[in-house]
Design a protein around this motif. Sequence first.
Motif, short mmCIF file in Angstrom:
data_model
loop_
_atom_site.label_atom_id
_atom_site.label_comp_id
_atom_site.label_asym_id
_atom_site.label_seq_id
_atom_site.Cartn_x
_atom_site.Cartn_y
_atom_site.Cartn_z
N LYS A 1 0.83 -1.19 0.00
CA LYS A 1 0.00 0.00 0.00
C LYS A 1 0.87 1.25 0.00
O LYS A 1 1.85 1.34 0.76
N TYR A 2 0.48 2.23 -0.84
CA TYR A 2 1.20 3.50 -0.92
C TYR A 2 0.19 4.63 -0.98
O TYR A 2 -0.64 4.70 -1.89
N GLY A 3 0.24 5.50 0.01
CA GLY A 3 -0.69 6.61 0.09
C GLY A 3 -1.30 6.69 1.48
O GLY A 3 -0.76 6.15 2.45
N SER A 4 -2.43 7.35 1.60
CA SER A 4 -3.13 7.44 2.88
C SER A 4 -4.30 6.45 2.89
O SER A 4 -5.07 6.36 1.92
N PHE A 5 -4.39 5.67 3.99
CA PHE A 5 -5.38 4.59 4.08
C PHE A 5 -6.10 4.63 5.42
O PHE A 5 -5.53 5.00 6.45
N ASN A 6 -7.35 4.20 5.38
CA ASN A 6 -8.09 3.95 6.61
C ASN A 6 -7.61 2.64 7.23
O ASN A 6 -6.96 1.82 6.57
N THR A 7 -7.99 2.41 8.47
CA THR A 7 -7.53 1.20 9.16
C THR A 7 -8.12 -0.07 8.55
O THR A 7 -7.56 -1.15 8.72
N ASN A 8 -9.22 0.04 7.81
CA ASN A 8 -9.79 -1.15 7.16
C ASN A 8 -9.16 -1.42 5.79
O ASN A 8 -9.60 -2.32 5.08
N GLY A 9 -8.15 -0.63 5.43
CA GLY A 9 -7.43 -0.89 4.19
C GLY A 9 -7.95 -0.15 2.98
O GLY A 9 -7.39 -0.29 1.88
N THR A 10 -9.00 0.64 3.14
CA THR A 10 -9.52 1.40 2.00
C THR A 10 -8.81 2.75 1.91
O THR A 10 -8.39 3.32 2.92
N PRO A 11 -8.62 3.27 0.69
CA PRO A 11 -7.97 4.58 0.53
C PRO A 11 -8.75 5.67 1.24
O PRO A 11 -9.98 5.68 1.26
N MET A 12 -8.02 6.62 1.83
CA MET A 12 -8.66 7.75 2.50
C MET A 12 -9.12 8.76 1.46
O MET A 12 -8.42 9.03 0.47
N ASN A 13 -10.28 9.31 1.67
CA ASN A 13 -10.83 10.34 0.79
C ASN A 13 -10.53 11.70 1.41
O ASN A 13 -11.34 12.30 2.11
N VAL A 14 -9.31 12.18 1.17
CA VAL A 14 -8.86 13.44 1.74
C VAL A 14 -8.32 14.32 0.62
O VAL A 14 -8.01 13.85 -0.48
N ALA A 15 -8.20 15.60 0.90
CA ALA A 15 -7.69 16.55 -0.10
C ALA A 15 -6.18 16.67 0.01
O ALA A 15 -5.57 16.33 1.04
N ASN A 16 -5.57 17.16 -1.05
CA ASN A 16 -4.14 17.47 -0.99
C ASN A 16 -3.87 18.41 0.16
O ASN A 16 -4.65 19.33 0.44
N GLY A 17 -2.77 18.18 0.85
CA GLY A 17 -2.45 18.95 2.04
C GLY A 17 -2.69 18.18 3.32
O GLY A 17 -2.27 18.62 4.39
N TYR A 18 -3.32 17.01 3.22
CA TYR A 18 -3.59 16.20 4.41
C TYR A 18 -2.28 15.62 4.95
O TYR A 18 -1.48 15.04 4.21
N VAL A 19 -2.05 15.74 6.27
CA VAL A 19 -0.83 15.23 6.89
C VAL A 19 -1.11 14.49 8.20
O VAL A 19 -0.25 14.39 9.06
N GLY A 20 -2.30 13.94 8.35
CA GLY A 20 -2.64 13.23 9.57
C GLY A 20 -2.23 11.77 9.53
O GLY A 20 -1.32 11.36 8.82
N VAL A 21 -2.94 10.93 10.29
CA VAL A 21 -2.63 9.50 10.33
C VAL A 21 -3.01 8.87 8.99
O VAL A 21 -3.80 9.41 8.23
N GLY A 22 -2.42 7.72 8.73
CA GLY A 22 -2.80 6.97 7.55
C GLY A 22 -1.72 6.81 6.50
O GLY A 22 -1.92 6.10 5.52
N ALA A 23 -0.56 7.49 6.68
CA ALA A 23 0.51 7.38 5.68
C ALA A 23 1.04 5.96 5.61
O ALA A 23 1.40 5.37 6.63
N SER A 24 1.10 5.41 4.41
CA SER A 24 1.50 4.02 4.21
C SER A 24 2.45 3.90 3.04
O SER A 24 2.30 4.61 2.04
N THR A 25 3.42 3.00 3.15
CA THR A 25 4.38 2.78 2.08
C THR A 25 5.01 1.40 2.22
O THR A 25 5.15 0.90 3.34
N PRO A 26 5.40 0.76 1.12
CA PRO A 26 6.06 -0.55 1.23
C PRO A 26 7.49 -0.45 1.77
O PRO A 26 7.99 -1.39 2.38
#
Length: 282
Positions: free
Chosen positions: A34-59
């Motif tokens: 997974k690469y990007g921001s994700f919810n804990t259930n594994g679905t992509p987060m629906n956020v706008a550019n500029g978001y810097v909260g929890v959810g950052a994911s990378t391999p």
Amino acid sequence: TFPPTQFYVMEFANCSTVIIRGNGARIKNASGGKYGSFNTNGTPMNVANGYVGVGASTPYYNMLYIHDCDRISIENLELDGNILNTTVGGPFSDTGIQIPMTGVSIADCAGPIRIENVYSHHHGLDGIQVNGAALDDTSYMEHAVVEGCRFEHNGRQGCSFVGGRGWTFRRCSFSHTGKDTNGVSSNPGAGIDFEAEGGKAVRDISVTECEMVDNYGCGIVADSGTDLDRISIEKSLIVGTTNYSLWLYRPGFQLDGCVIVGTMVHLWPGQGATINPNDPVY
């Protein structure tokens, strides 16, 4: 939310000599990460550019991370980020997905450095990042040579050059950034981005017989960072297809014998030069 199991595939720190002979080997990121921001259930987060909260994911952060070392030699190696088979999430940080997922990262290494025939591609962020050591005036000349390498189809940059002196790039390709990358594209989206950061200087850089072609952003960008000087682009092909060919918002660049296709912006006259607005520019 989904951190990497290993931050670096290979890390070398505080070594006097690092020699990597790939002999044509390929290091490939496993499919399904997974690469990007994700919810804990594994679905992509629906956020706008500029978001810097929890959810950052990378391999992974870097496939190859070399820092605080001296002599370095890397040759005949492929680093495949496999972004086409990675699950892409929502945006993160100021634009696109600004989360580490880079092929080669060189930081604070004294040199000499030689990187030859390395193909670093399909990473979410950069093909190569250079954060060079702070060298004095007597130790930087051709401190590092990168030759015959390809940094292509990466999400943000072919090369992010944020610090260093005396680097030479010969017969390399920094192309197709943000193209064929599973929808991943982050600004500036350049072939090469020169941006002095962290108090570092970017000086005495040579780019010779290289290609910066068909990038999401510009072929070469220099938009910020105060200490940029003596950067020479020679006998190179620079093509802007969906963006400008050159965005040089800082002085200190010299172009000689290049083929440039597409609009150039923010060019600076040479010292003592005058510009006649009636003269054509080719």
